[in-house]
Each structure stands twice: as structure tokens, then as C-alpha cells.
Design a protein around this motif. Structure first.
Motif, PDB file in Angstrom:
ATOM      1  N   PRO A   1      27.692 -62.709 -39.658  1.00 32.29           N
ATOM      2  CA  PRO A   1      28.112 -64.119 -39.673  1.00 32.29           C
ATOM      3  C   PRO A   1      29.193 -64.439 -38.645  1.00 32.29           C
ATOM      4  N   ASP A   2      29.931 -63.418 -38.180  1.00 30.93           N
ATOM      5  CA  ASP A   2      31.017 -63.666 -37.222  1.00 30.93           C
ATOM      6  C   ASP A   2      30.583 -63.460 -35.770  1.00 30.93           C
ATOM      7  N   SER A   3      29.290 -63.206 -35.567  1.00 34.99           N
ATOM      8  CA  SER A   3      28.760 -63.062 -34.203  1.00 34.99           C
ATOM      9  C   SER A   3      27.834 -64.243 -33.931  1.00 34.99           C
ATOM     10  N   THR A   4      27.533 -64.448 -32.653  1.00 33.07           N
ATOM     11  CA  THR A   4      26.552 -65.471 -32.288  1.00 33.07           C
ATOM     12  C   THR A   4      25.282 -64.766 -31.846  1.00 33.07           C
ATOM     13  N   VAL A   5      24.248 -64.867 -32.660  1.00 30.25           N
ATOM     14  CA  VAL A   5      23.004 -64.151 -32.351  1.00 30.25           C
ATOM     15  C   VAL A   5      22.085 -65.042 -31.513  1.00 30.25           C
ATOM     16  N   VAL A   6      21.540 -64.430 -30.480  1.00 27.64           N
ATOM     17  CA  VAL A   6      20.566 -65.093 -29.608  1.00 27.64           C
ATOM     18  C   VAL A   6      19.337 -64.189 -29.557  1.00 27.64           C
ATOM     19  N   GLY A   7      18.164 -64.764 -29.669  1.00 28.34           N
ATOM     20  CA  GLY A   7      16.927 -63.992 -29.525  1.00 28.34           C
ATOM     21  C   GLY A   7      16.439 -64.106 -28.089  1.00 28.34           C
ATOM     22  N   ALA A   8      16.074 -62.972 -27.475  1.00 25.97           N
ATOM     23  CA  ALA A   8      15.561 -63.009 -26.094  1.00 25.97           C
ATOM     24  C   ALA A   8      14.930 -61.659 -25.745  1.00 25.97           C
ATOM     25  N   PHE A   9      14.156 -61.626 -24.685  1.00 27.07           N
ATOM     26  CA  PHE A   9      13.533 -60.405 -24.132  1.00 27.07           C
ATOM     27  C   PHE A   9      12.486 -59.800 -25.076  1.00 27.07           C
ATOM     28  N   HIS A  10      11.923 -60.602 -25.983  1.00 24.83           N
ATOM     29  CA  HIS A  10      10.937 -60.076 -26.928  1.00 24.83           C
ATOM     30  C   HIS A  10       9.605 -59.749 -26.253  1.00 24.83           C
ATOM     31  N   ASN A  11       9.264 -60.543 -25.239  1.00 21.42           N
ATOM     32  CA  ASN A  11       7.898 -60.493 -24.709  1.00 21.42           C
ATOM     33  C   ASN A  11       7.834 -59.854 -23.325  1.00 21.42           C
ATOM     34  N   VAL A  12       8.933 -59.208 -22.923  1.00 20.05           N
ATOM     35  CA  VAL A  12       8.941 -58.594 -21.588  1.00 20.05           C
ATOM     36  C   VAL A  12       8.688 -57.098 -21.724  1.00 20.05           C
ATOM     37  N   SER A  13       7.800 -56.598 -20.870  1.00 19.66           N
ATOM     38  CA  SER A  13       7.350 -55.207 -20.987  1.00 19.66           C
ATOM     39  C   SER A  13       8.402 -54.207 -20.511  1.00 19.66           C
ATOM     40  N   ALA A  14       8.667 -53.225 -21.346  1.00 16.45           N
ATOM     41  CA  ALA A  14       9.601 -52.159 -20.966  1.00 16.45           C
ATOM     42  C   ALA A  14       9.074 -51.381 -19.765  1.00 16.45           C
ATOM     43  N   VAL A  15       7.759 -51.243 -19.687  1.00 13.38           N
ATOM     44  CA  VAL A  15       7.167 -50.482 -18.573  1.00 13.38           C
ATOM     45  C   VAL A  15       7.528 -51.152 -17.251  1.00 13.38           C
ATOM     46  N   LYS A  16       7.418 -52.468 -17.223  1.00 15.74           N
ATOM     47  CA  LYS A  16       7.763 -53.206 -15.986  1.00 15.74           C
ATOM     48  C   LYS A  16       9.267 -53.120 -15.706  1.00 15.74           C
ATOM     49  N   LEU A  17      10.059 -53.270 -16.755  1.00 19.48           N
ATOM     50  CA  LEU A  17      11.517 -53.245 -16.566  1.00 19.48           C
ATOM     51  C   LEU A  17      11.981 -51.899 -16.029  1.00 19.48           C
ATOM     52  N   GLU A  18      11.345 -50.848 -16.525  1.00 22.41           N
ATOM     53  CA  GLU A  18      11.800 -49.489 -16.176  1.00 22.41           C
ATOM     54  C   GLU A  18      11.315 -49.009 -14.824  1.00 22.41           C
ATOM     55  N   ASP A  19      10.252 -49.642 -14.306  1.00 24.59           N
ATOM     56  CA  ASP A  19       9.619 -49.118 -13.098  1.00 24.59           C
ATOM     57  C   ASP A  19      10.363 -49.610 -11.857  1.00 24.59           C
ATOM     58  N   PRO A  20      11.061 -48.707 -11.150  1.00 24.29           N
ATOM     59  CA  PRO A  20      11.819 -49.136  -9.971  1.00 24.29           C
ATOM     60  C   PRO A  20      10.912 -49.669  -8.859  1.00 24.29           C
ATOM     61  N   GLU A  21       9.622 -49.325  -8.923  1.00 25.10           N
ATOM     62  CA  GLU A  21       8.674 -49.830  -7.913  1.00 25.10           C
ATOM     63  C   GLU A  21       8.343 -51.307  -8.144  1.00 25.10           C
ATOM     64  N   VAL A  22       8.586 -51.774  -9.368  1.00 24.73           N
ATOM     65  CA  VAL A  22       8.324 -53.189  -9.684  1.00 24.73           C
ATOM     66  C   VAL A  22       9.540 -53.990  -9.244  1.00 24.73           C
ATOM     67  N   GLU A  23       9.381 -54.683  -8.096  1.00 22.50           N
ATOM     68  CA  GLU A  23      10.545 -55.394  -7.547  1.00 22.50           C
ATOM     69  C   GLU A  23      10.836 -56.667  -8.308  1.00 22.50           C
ATOM     70  N   THR A  24       9.784 -57.396  -8.697  1.00 19.73           N
ATOM     71  CA  THR A  24      10.003 -58.620  -9.473  1.00 19.73           C
ATOM     72  C   THR A  24       9.203 -58.536 -10.763  1.00 19.73           C
ATOM     73  N   VAL A  25       9.863 -58.819 -11.853  1.00 22.34           N
ATOM     74  CA  VAL A  25       9.225 -58.791 -13.173  1.00 22.34           C
ATOM     75  C   VAL A  25       8.776 -60.230 -13.454  1.00 22.34           C
ATOM     76  N   ASP A  26       7.482 -60.459 -13.248  1.00 19.32           N
ATOM     77  CA  ASP A  26       6.966 -61.823 -13.176  1.00 19.32           C
ATOM     78  C   ASP A  26       6.750 -62.403 -14.579  1.00 19.32           C
ATOM     79  N   THR A  27       7.801 -62.946 -15.165  1.00 22.21           N
ATOM     80  CA  THR A  27       7.664 -63.480 -16.525  1.00 22.21           C
ATOM     81  C   THR A  27       8.793 -64.448 -16.877  1.00 22.21           C
ATOM     82  N   ASP A  28       8.531 -65.289 -17.846  1.00 22.31           N
ATOM     83  CA  ASP A  28       9.601 -66.086 -18.454  1.00 22.31           C
ATOM     84  C   ASP A  28      10.114 -65.347 -19.682  1.00 22.31           C
TER      85      ASP A  28
END
Ligand code: NAP
Length: 225
Positions: free
Chosen positions: A135-162
Motif C-alpha cells: 500500500p505504500d508503493s506505487t505499482v505500475v504494470g508494464a513489460f508484460h508482452n515483450v519477449s525476453a528472447v528479444k530483450l536478451e539478444d544483443p544482435e536485436v538492435e531494436t525491439v519492435d513493440t509497444d
């Protein structure tokens, strides 16, 4: 390294469960953008190992700590643990997380022979559960639909998503939109109040079905904005 927006200047991001694919992926992208990152884990040793591995691979500020140490060190704290451990972990970090923006990307999903499906959550969603425990923090939901595989891959220069960003406090959702925007290709889009987090968490089950059919790492785009 991108130019960080003013809102993120001097801010450290901690990632609870940062030793897993999603936490590692987000930590990598934030660190590359110039945001200092602390990887959290139930084991300080595992966190330190993950931080050392990541730091060796990029020129950013990355360290490791147990989840309590990471929560204490972060100005913005990302929760990237499995749904199973979510409530228990947050309840144990109430004081460390007080006064902070807590970013929840946890998708309560079940898996069976037919694939992934959304679990019913008593509070409505993982994000709402987090807010009720903190109750004393401000919770925000985000990054639910973004793939970890894309985020982790250094070869992926742009992670094409909202990234849909949900919450009840405008200043906090604006901050997390700014955080999403530091990842090349990503656009943070306000997606409504926390009470609408369930369907965003659940949508990941649909994306997993898309991924299986197309052998992809699908994301979402919102049109006409
Ligand atoms: N993977 C994706 O593509 C993806 C995309 C969007 C959202 N998400 C969400 O992000 C979260 C993390 O996903 P992931 O794939 O990275 O998960 P994961 O690898 O299963 O777990 C992440 C980390 O959480 C810690 N952990 C495991 N069980 C725990 C428990 N009972 N209590 C506290 N900590 C625990 C572990 O770290 P230690 O053992 O070091 O503590 C583990 O490395 C999930 O809720 C998922 O729904 C994932």
C-alpha cells in the motif's frame, strides 16, 4: 547509449528475479541505455554472477544483490519473478519498497497440453495483488508482452513493440513510459488504470499461441496514436 530523459536522471532500476530471462533482458536494455541497474535474486551470489556476466558484455553500470538489497537500492523496482513466488516475495519487501515505483511484469499463466492460459487472480491481476500487498508503493504494470528472447539478444538492435503501461498515478506511469522508451524500438503507451491490468497480463497467453504457430517472438503495436 541514449540520452536519458530528465525523469530518469540519477535513478537506479532494481530488478527482482533479475537472474531469469525477463529480468536479465530488461536489465541489459536499461544498462545499455545508461540506467544504473541492480540485479536482485534470492541468492546474493547468483545475483553477483548474473551482474558480472552482464557487465562483461556491455558498457553499463550493473551490480547484484539479494532481492532485499536490490529493492532497497532501486528507485524504480521491477518485479520479474514467476507468479508462484510473487505475493510472498513482495510481502517480504514491504518496507524496502515503500515510497517507490514498483513495476510489475508478472503474467499469471497456466500451461497444459493446449498451451498457455490466464489464471484467475483473487485481486484481479498480478499488478493489483502487488498494489494490495504494497500500500505504500506505487505499482505500475508494464513489460508484460515483450519477449525476453528479444530483450536478451544483443544482435536485436531494436525491439519492435509497444509496451502497455498501467497504473493509477500519472507521474508513475509517465516515468515508466520513459523507462520503456529507452529501449530502442520500444514505445511505452499508457494502457489504463491498474484494474485493467488483467487482460494485458492474460494477452501474453495469446502471444504464446501466436509464437507457437509462427515460431516467433511476437509483440504488440497500438495503432492510430
Ligand atoms: N520470459 C518472458 O518472455 C516474459 C515476458 C514477459 C513477462 N514475463 C514475466 O516475467 C516474470 C519472469 O519471467 P522469467 O521467464 O524470467 O521467469 P523465471 O526464469 O522462471 O524466474 C525469474 C527469476 O525469479 C526467481 N524465482 C524463481 N522462483 C521464485 C520464487 N518462488 N520466489 C521468488 N523468486 C523466484 C529466480 O531467481 P533466483 O533463483 O536467482 O532468485 C528466477 O531466475 C514472469 O512472471 C513472467 O510472467 C516473462
Amino acid at each position: 547509449m541514449t540520452n536519458l530523459p530528465e525523469s530518469l536522471a540519477g535513478k537506479t532500476v532494481a530488478v527482482l528475479g533479475g537472474t531469469g530471462p525477463q529480468g536479465r533482458g530488461l536489465a541489459r536494455r536499461f544498462a545499455v541505455a545508461g540506467v544504473p541497474v541492480v540485479i536482485g535474486s534470492r541468492s546474493a551470489e547468483r545475483a553477483a554472477e548474473a551482474a558480472t556476466r552482464l557487465a562483461a558484455d556491455l558498457s553499463g553500470e550493473v551490480s547484484g544483490a539479494d532481492n532485499a538489497g536490490a529493492a532497497a537500492a532501486g528507485d524504480i523496482v521491477v518485479v520479474a519473478v514467476p507468479w508462484d513466488g510473487h505475493g510472498e516475495l513482495l510481502a517480504s519487501l514491504r518496507s524496502e519498497l515503500a515510497g517507490k515505483v514498483v513495476v510489475d511484469c508478472v503474467n499469471p499463466l497456466g500451461f497444459d497440453k493446449q498451451g498457455a492460459y490466464a489464471l484467475a487472480v483473487e485481486e484481479g491481476s498480478a499488478a493489483q495483488q502487488a498494489q494490495s500487498i504494497l500500500p505504500d508503493s506505487t505499482v505500475v504494470g508494464a513489460f508484460h508482452n515483450v519477449s525476453a528472447v528479444k530483450l536478451e539478444d544483443p544482435e536485436v538492435e531494436t525491439v519492435d513493440t509497444d509496451v502497455l503501461v498501467l497504473g493509477d498515478v500519472r507521474e508513475a506511469t509517465d516515468l515508466v513510459q520513459d523507462l520503456a522508451d529507452v529501449i530502442p524500438g520500444v514505445r511505452g503507451v499508457y494502457g489504463g488504470r491498474l484494474r485493467n491490468a488483467h487482460q494485458v497480463e492474460a494477452l501474453t497467453a495469446n502471444l504464446i499461441s501466436v509464437n507457437r504457430r509462427h515460431k516467433a517472438h511476437a509483440g504488440i503495436r497500438i495503432t492510430d496514436i
